[in-house]
Design a protein around this motif. Sequence first.
Motif, short mmCIF file in Angstrom:
data_model
loop_
_atom_site.label_atom_id
_atom_site.label_comp_id
_atom_site.label_asym_id
_atom_site.label_seq_id
_atom_site.Cartn_x
_atom_site.Cartn_y
_atom_site.Cartn_z
N PRO A 526 0.75 -1.95 0.05
CA PRO A 526 -0.13 0.00 0.16
C PRO A 526 0.36 1.23 -0.09
N PHE A 527 2.25 1.13 0.28
CA PHE A 527 2.56 2.35 0.36
C PHE A 527 3.05 3.16 -0.34
N GLY A 528 3.86 1.99 -1.42
CA GLY A 528 4.14 1.49 -2.52
C GLY A 528 3.05 2.69 -3.40
N THR A 529 1.32 2.61 -3.63
CA THR A 529 0.68 3.07 -4.06
C THR A 529 0.62 4.58 -3.46
N LEU A 530 0.68 5.09 -2.37
CA LEU A 530 0.82 6.36 -1.94
C LEU A 530 1.86 6.95 -1.79
N PHE A 531 2.94 6.86 -1.73
CA PHE A 531 4.55 7.96 -1.63
C PHE A 531 4.73 9.04 -2.52
N PHE A 536 3.81 15.24 -3.01
CA PHE A 536 2.97 16.48 -2.71
C PHE A 536 2.28 16.91 -2.04
N ILE A 537 1.73 16.05 -0.90
CA ILE A 537 1.25 16.63 0.08
C ILE A 537 2.27 17.15 1.04
N LEU A 538 3.06 16.53 1.16
CA LEU A 538 4.07 17.10 2.72
C LEU A 538 4.51 18.65 2.10
N SER A 539 5.10 18.52 0.98
CA SER A 539 5.60 19.46 0.20
C SER A 539 4.30 20.73 0.35
N SER A 602 8.29 9.82 6.51
CA SER A 602 7.86 11.70 6.82
C SER A 602 9.16 12.03 7.13
N ILE A 603 9.36 11.16 8.32
CA ILE A 603 10.57 11.43 9.41
C ILE A 603 12.09 11.54 7.75
N ASN A 604 12.43 10.87 7.07
CA ASN A 604 12.97 10.83 5.61
C ASN A 604 12.66 12.45 4.87
N TYR A 605 12.32 12.66 4.95
CA TYR A 605 11.08 13.90 4.50
C TYR A 605 11.46 14.83 4.83
N LEU A 606 11.48 14.99 6.28
CA LEU A 606 12.13 15.87 7.42
C LEU A 606 13.71 16.09 7.09
N VAL A 607 14.27 14.71 7.28
CA VAL A 607 15.40 15.27 6.75
C VAL A 607 16.56 15.47 5.43
N TYR A 622 7.09 19.65 13.60
CA TYR A 622 6.79 18.45 12.23
C TYR A 622 6.31 17.04 12.72
N LEU A 623 7.30 16.25 13.46
CA LEU A 623 6.98 14.68 14.56
C LEU A 623 5.65 14.37 14.92
N GLY A 624 5.04 16.01 15.19
CA GLY A 624 4.02 16.10 16.67
C GLY A 624 2.65 15.47 15.29
N TYR A 625 2.72 16.84 14.19
CA TYR A 625 1.69 16.23 12.70
C TYR A 625 1.81 15.47 12.46
#
Length: 659
Positions: A526-531, A536-539, A602-607, A622-625
């Motif tokens: 499922p993550f392969g479908t979503l990532f 774009f959503i995180l951006s 999300s952690i990868n995106y943060l780093v 960021y980590l809380g949300y």
Amino acid sequence: MVFPERKMPGVCWVFLLLLLFAHICDGFYLPGSYMHTYSTEDTIFAKVNSLTSIETELPFSYYSLPYCKPLGGVKKSAENLGELLMGDQIDNSPYRFRMTVNESLYLCTTSPLNEHEVKLLKQRTRDLYQVNMILDNLPVMRIAKQNGVNIQWTGFPVGYSPPNSNDDYIINHLKFKVLVHEYEGSGAETIGTGEDGMAVFPKADKKKASGFEIVGFEVVPCSVKYDPKAMTKLHMYDKVSSVNCPLGLGKSQIIRERERISFTYEVEFVKSDIRWPSRWDAYLKMEGARVHWFSILNSLMVITFLAGIVFVIFLRTVRRDLTRYEELDKEAQAQMNEELSGWKLVVGDVFREPDCPKLLCVMIGDGVQIMGMAAVTIVFAAFGFMSPASRGMLLTGMIILYLFLGIVAGYVAVRLWRTLKGTSEGWRSVSWSVACFFPGIVFVILTVLNFILWGSKSTGAIPISLYFVLLSLWFCISVPLTLIGGFIGTRAEAIQYPVRTNQIPREIPARKYPSWLLVLGAGTLPFGTLFIELFFILSSIWLGRFYYVFGFLLIVLLLLIIVCAEVSVVLTYMHLCVEDWRWWWKAFFASGSVSLYVFLYSINYLVFDLQSLSGPVSAILYLGYSMIMAIAIMLSTGTIGFITSFYFVHYLFSSVKID
């Protein structure tokens, strides 16, 4: 044959009433604000939103910096629930525009800057804070060139720090370009769809509709060193000479103590062919469309692969076994019962009550509520009901949907409780737990983050009054509706198991590897479908970009639902084949484990993508949300997998006739 003759006049009357209504009304929009048409020299005041930065993610009030204030004082604009939760604080501003009048005006000169103001301006400048201005509901746009390519940004910087210099310079002169479209009322009705849905202008509105519409709002910011003695002799809105930007550092306004900063601006109105329904196109330019399609094609390949496995399970394995079993006579069946292997051996244990049944019911109820909220919101957004012009409406709509879907959550949780327990006893406790489980987790996380924001004096902090509003909505709407749904669930017929459960549980054979390893690994599909869509959503959330490709998001949501269902069915069947009858929680986490990968991503995106994010406060926010998002995804995707697996197991064992 009798024709429905009496129905036709009713349809005609409805049609005539609609036509009459269209002609007597001033116009209607679905949904949003009325389109403004201005005459020459009509006065319009810009508004200012919170200062924002991709460095800190902490919004601050515009007037926390020493900017010019309106003559009538600062007045807050009405804000909806979503805007308040997002940290928006929209105030009036002294920036005045007169339709089609090009002018260069003086605003004010500050008092000599003190140490605190200098420190604050320098900090906001180095943290890359942006000023967000709004004119006629359009955010101001800045066009900058990087490597010969025009890049569009919303807002303009508080100031800038030249490379290899310790000095900072403030932006105190703004060159505005307002794009206007001249609208001439015509004899025919004009129907258009845009940011606020559909607009209808009847013939009677020709005079009212003619004039100018604002279709673009651009700015060129620059820093100008003025003589404070000469500027203090001027009054607000006195005319000043135009400025050619950019200027050299020697002619720019430095930020330091005892400096007096003068603020000016100039306005240029430019006629444009852009029509009002299309004025948001410049903000919503869809970048990376090929990437979106690649994501969808990748998901389709995963779905096809999993569908093939499910097809083999159903047609080649299950159907073959059942057909062969049904063709045997009773004596052969009795002999075969002793030689059964695989999933047929757990027929007396497959519907045995799982561990922590109440928690399972609560999580399924909350998952149904979250998935329903997400699906309805994305469908409405995909059809254009969630306009970017209506700030905060997306979040407000989601909260309202979540509240009213409490009735569905209570019904599903209590009906599942009755199915597991065989009785309605304890349904009130289950309903209360459903109403408090996920909202309680969110409330605790938001409270911790809010204390951090209060300590930082950020406008992103939720006011105490809003806390009471949210608690009132929770306990006055969501909780009662969930209890009503639970009561309806007690009256609904419990799902009957197709086979009886043995009194003594069957021993589960030892395995070479833990079954939870396979369950956690299943979340990668499922993550392969979503990532890709997740990027774009995180951006859009953390980099201040507009996200408006809800059509793609709707397709991805449908694909995600299919993949979660298929993954859970395959994993459940695999566990049953190795005589592991404890499938309930594994079916939930087979698809729900995608949330683990979402949080790790999300952690990868943060780093790697938010490298500019500075300070532990920003990282904790960021980590809380991200944690709230991951929990919501776990509950919703886990619910999809569990419900699909439950009906798969029910169908599978309803065909078995073993005494």
